[in-house]
Design a protein around this motif. Structure first.
Motif, PDB file in Angstrom:
ATOM      1  N   GLN A  97      -9.108   0.014  -5.687  1.00 51.62           N
ATOM      2  CA  GLN A  97      -8.930   1.259  -4.931  1.00 51.62           C
ATOM      3  C   GLN A  97      -7.924   2.169  -5.630  1.00 51.62           C
ATOM      4  OE1 GLN A  97      -7.416   0.657  -0.983  1.00 51.62           O
ATOM      5  NE2 GLN A  97      -7.875   2.732  -0.318  1.00 51.62           N
ATOM      6  N   TYR A  98      -6.849   1.576  -6.152  1.00 47.71           N
ATOM      7  CA  TYR A  98      -5.819   2.366  -6.824  1.00 47.71           C
ATOM      8  C   TYR A  98      -6.377   2.993  -8.110  1.00 47.71           C
ATOM      9  CZ  TYR A  98      -1.197   3.755  -8.462  1.00 47.71           C
ATOM     10  OH  TYR A  98      -0.118   4.494  -8.884  1.00 47.71           O
ATOM     11  N   MET A  99      -7.084   2.215  -8.896  1.00 48.61           N
ATOM     12  CA  MET A  99      -7.632   2.733 -10.142  1.00 48.61           C
ATOM     13  C   MET A  99      -8.671   3.819  -9.894  1.00 48.61           C
ATOM     14  SD  MET A  99      -5.832   1.325 -12.352  1.00 48.61           S
ATOM     15  CE  MET A  99      -6.681   2.053 -13.757  1.00 48.61           C
ATOM     16  N   GLU A 100      -9.434   3.695  -8.810  1.00 50.23           N
ATOM     17  CA  GLU A 100     -10.396   4.734  -8.448  1.00 50.23           C
ATOM     18  C   GLU A 100      -9.668   6.033  -8.108  1.00 50.23           C
ATOM     19  OE1 GLU A 100     -13.879   6.720  -7.799  1.00 50.23           O
ATOM     20  OE2 GLU A 100     -13.555   4.773  -8.776  1.00 50.23           O
ATOM     21  N   VAL A 129      -5.575  -7.071  -4.185  1.00 45.86           N
ATOM     22  CA  VAL A 129      -6.447  -6.464  -3.165  1.00 45.86           C
ATOM     23  C   VAL A 129      -6.439  -4.946  -3.230  1.00 45.86           C
ATOM     24  CG1 VAL A 129      -6.272  -8.406  -1.579  1.00 45.86           C
ATOM     25  CG2 VAL A 129      -4.612  -6.550  -1.407  1.00 45.86           C
ATOM     26  N   ASN A 130      -5.435  -4.368  -3.879  1.00 44.81           N
ATOM     27  CA  ASN A 130      -5.322  -2.911  -3.924  1.00 44.81           C
ATOM     28  C   ASN A 130      -5.758  -2.302  -5.261  1.00 44.81           C
ATOM     29  OD1 ASN A 130      -3.941  -2.671  -1.319  1.00 44.81           O
ATOM     30  ND2 ASN A 130      -2.211  -3.655  -2.327  1.00 44.81           N
ATOM     31  N   TYR A 131      -5.992  -3.154  -6.264  1.00 48.68           N
ATOM     32  CA  TYR A 131      -6.136  -2.650  -7.628  1.00 48.68           C
ATOM     33  C   TYR A 131      -7.331  -1.714  -7.807  1.00 48.68           C
ATOM     34  CZ  TYR A 131      -6.721  -2.669 -12.698  1.00 48.68           C
ATOM     35  OH  TYR A 131      -6.882  -2.288 -14.008  1.00 48.68           O
ATOM     36  N   PRO A 159      -3.325  -5.506 -11.820  1.00 41.15           N
ATOM     37  CA  PRO A 159      -3.463  -6.021 -10.449  1.00 41.15           C
ATOM     38  C   PRO A 159      -2.325  -6.981 -10.092  1.00 41.15           C
ATOM     39  CG  PRO A 159      -5.108  -7.009 -11.898  1.00 41.15           C
ATOM     40  CD  PRO A 159      -4.436  -5.932 -12.690  1.00 41.15           C
ATOM     41  N   TYR A 160      -1.854  -7.732 -11.114  1.00 40.94           N
ATOM     42  CA  TYR A 160      -0.848  -8.761 -10.856  1.00 40.94           C
ATOM     43  C   TYR A 160      -0.114  -9.053 -12.158  1.00 40.94           C
ATOM     44  CZ  TYR A 160       1.165 -13.164  -9.146  1.00 40.94           C
ATOM     45  OH  TYR A 160       2.033 -14.152  -8.760  1.00 40.94           O
ATOM     46  N   ARG A 166       0.821  -1.213   0.000  1.00 39.40           N
ATOM     47  CA  ARG A 166       0.000   0.000   0.000  1.00 39.40           C
ATOM     48  C   ARG A 166       0.855   1.263   0.000  1.00 39.40           C
ATOM     49  NH1 ARG A 166      -4.973  -0.030   3.995  1.00 39.40           N
ATOM     50  NH2 ARG A 166      -5.403  -1.744   2.561  1.00 39.40           N
ATOM     51  N   SER A 167       1.931   1.271   0.766  1.00 38.91           N
ATOM     52  CA  SER A 167       2.751   2.488   0.842  1.00 38.91           C
ATOM     53  C   SER A 167       3.427   2.793  -0.494  1.00 38.91           C
ATOM     54  CB  SER A 167       3.808   2.350   1.947  1.00 38.91           C
ATOM     55  OG  SER A 167       4.655   1.236   1.700  1.00 38.91           O
ATOM     56  N   ILE A 168       3.895   1.742  -1.183  1.00 41.55           N
ATOM     57  CA  ILE A 168       4.494   1.948  -2.506  1.00 41.55           C
ATOM     58  C   ILE A 168       3.434   2.432  -3.488  1.00 41.55           C
ATOM     59  CG2 ILE A 168       5.544   0.769  -4.480  1.00 41.55           C
ATOM     60  CD1 ILE A 168       7.106  -0.958  -2.537  1.00 41.55           C
ATOM     61  N   ASN A 169       2.250   1.854  -3.435  1.00 39.45           N
ATOM     62  CA  ASN A 169       1.166   2.299  -4.316  1.00 39.45           C
ATOM     63  C   ASN A 169       0.828   3.764  -4.091  1.00 39.45           C
ATOM     64  OD1 ASN A 169       0.906  -0.230  -5.496  1.00 39.45           O
ATOM     65  ND2 ASN A 169      -0.769  -0.880  -4.172  1.00 39.45           N
TER      66      ASN A 169
END
Length: 367
Positions: A232-235, A228-230, A251-252, A200-203
Motif C-alpha cells: 500500500q505504501y509503495m503504491e 502488512v503496509n508495504y 517492508p522489514y 500506519r500513522s508514521i508511514n
C-alpha cells in the motif's frame, strides 16, 4: 543453581527475560535455566527457539471493567497459582525473576512466599499492574527508567539499571553498517520504523516527508514500513511520482542492529526495548508513542527520554507530514542541536544493563 524466569504476552516482556537468561548463563555456565509462560502468549513460540525449556501455567489478564471475563480471569488465577505451586515444588529453584506480564504473577508470588529469592525487571516508565503488586513481595526491582520508582511501594530495593538489550546491538560500527547496507557514508541517515508490524500513522506522515527529502544530497532515509503496509505504501509513492535513490523503503529490516549502527537520527515508536537500543547506540529520535499502549506507557517512556534531551516527542494525534518534516529538517540544518541530542542519548544509554541485572540477581541467590 536453578533459575526460573517468567515474562510473557508480548515481546517487550519476553526478550528482556531472554537477554537476562543469556547473561546468567555467561556468568554461571552450569546454571539450570527454565521459563514459565502461557500457551496463549508469544513466549510459546519464541522461548523454544532460544533453546530454553518452557513450562506452562493457566492464567489470564484482568479486564479493567467488571464483567464475566473478570470472573473467568479470577478462576484462571487460582488455576495458575496451583500450576505455579507444582512447578516450584518440583524444581525447587534458587532464584526466580519476573519481567512483567500477568503470567509472571503466580510463579513470582508463590516463590517469594516460599522465601525463594525473587526479583522483577520493569521495562517502562509507567509500570505494569503485575509488577506493582509483585514489588511488595520481591527483594529487588530493576528499573528501566528512574521515573518508574515512584510507583513502587514495599520493602523491595529499587535499582536503576536501564533495560537489557541484545549483545548484537553493540557489535557494529557506523562505518561497517553503512558499507554493509549500501548507504552513503557522507549522508546523514534517518532510520524509520514503527515496530515489527509497522505503524500506519508514521508511514502516512513519512510519505510526505520522504517526498520532500527525495533527491536531497545531505540525507538518506532507511524506512521499514512493516510487511502488512508495504504494498500500500509503495503504491502511494508511485502515485506521487516516486522517490529518488536516497529514499530506501523496505517492508522489514532483518538486521536492525546494523540499521541502528548506521543511523544518525531515528523516527520510532516508544517501546521500552527499542528506546534502550537507540540510547545504547547514542541515536537521538523523533518519537511517536503508540496511543493505545496499556496505561499510555509509551508516552511516559518517550517523555522520560525527551526530558533528558535525547528525543523530541510528537503525539500520534498531532502527527502530520509537515510536523515530522519540520523536526527532521531542523536537526539536519542545526548540526549542533543534533550533536547535543546524540550526546544526551549516549549518556542515557545503559548497554551493560543485562549484565548488571544478572550479577545482582545471582548475588541474591548466593546469600
Amino acid at each position: 543453581m536453578k533459575v526460573i524466569l517468567s515474562g510473557g504476552g508480548t515481546g517487550g516482556h519476553i526478550y528482556p527475560a531472554l537477554t537476562i537468561a543469556d547473561q546468567i548463563k555467561k556468568l554461571c555456565p552450569d546454571a539450570d535455566i527454565s521459563f514459565v509462560g502461557t500457551r496463549q502468549g508469544l513466549e510459546k513460540d519464541i522461548i523454544p527457539r532460544y533453546g530454553y525449556p518452557l513450562q506452562f501455567i493457566e492464567v489470564a489478564g484482568f479486564k479493567r471493567s467488571l464483567s464475566f471475563d473478570t470472573l473467568r480471569s479470577v478462576g484462571k488465577l487460582f488455576t495458575g497459582l496451583c500450576d505455579a505451586y507444582k512447578i516450584i515444588k518440583e524444581q525447587r529453584p534458587d532464584l526466580v525473576i519476573g519481567t512483567g506480564g500477568y503470567v509472571c504473577g503466580p510463579i513470582v508470588l508463590l516463590a517469594a512466599l516460599h522465601n525463594i529469592p525473587c526479583c522483577i525487571q520493569e521495562q517502562n516508565a509507567m509500570p505494569g499492574v503485575t509488577n506493582k503488586i509483585l514489588a511488595r513481595y520481591v527483594r529487588k526491582v530493576f528499573l528501566g527508567y528512574k521515573e518508574a520508582g515512584k510507583y513502587f511501594h514495599g520493602k523491595a530495593e529499587l535499582v536503576y539499571t536501564g533495560n537489557p538489550i541484545r549483545s548484537e546491538i553493540l557489535e557494529h560500527t557506523r562505518q561497517e553498517a553503512v558499507k554493509k547496507l549500501g548507504l552513503d557514508p557522507e549522508k546523514k541517515t534517518i532510520l524509520v520504523s514503527g515496530g515489527s508490524r509497522g505503524a500506519r500513522s508514521i508511514n502516512q506522515a513519512m510519505l510526505e516527508a520522504e517526498l520532500a527529502l527525495s533527491g536531497r544530497l545531505e540525507v538518506q532515509v532507511l524506512h521499514a514500513t512493516g510487511d502488512v503496509n508495504y504494498e500500500q505504501y509503495m503504491e502511494a509513492v508511485r502515485k506521487r511520482g516516486g522517490v529518488a535513490a536516497n529514499i530506501i523503503i523496505k517492508p522489514y529490516l532483518h538486521n536492525m542492529p546494523m540499521a541502528l549502527a548506521a543511523a544518525d537520527l531515528a523516527v520510532f515508536r516508544a517501546g521500552a526495548i527499542g528506546l534502550a537500543e537507540l540510547t545504547a547506540k547514542g541515536v537521538p529520535a523523533v518519537l511517536v508513542p503508540y496511543p493505545y499502549a496499556t496505561a499510555n506507557h509509551q508516552e511516559f517512556n518517550a517523555r522520560a527520554v525527551e526530558a533528558r534531551g535525547a528525543a523530541q516527542v510528537i503525539l500520534d494525534k498531532e502527527l502530520t507530514g509537515e510536523r515530522i518534516l519540520e523536526a527532521i529538517e531542523h536537526l539536519l540544518l542545526h548540526e549542533k542541536d543534533l550533536e547535543k541530542m546524540q550526546a544526551a542519548a549516549k549518556a542515557l544509554g545503559q548497554p551493560q544493563a543485562a549484565e548488571t541485572i544478572a550479577k545482582q540477581a545471582l548475588a541474591l541467590a548466593k546469600k
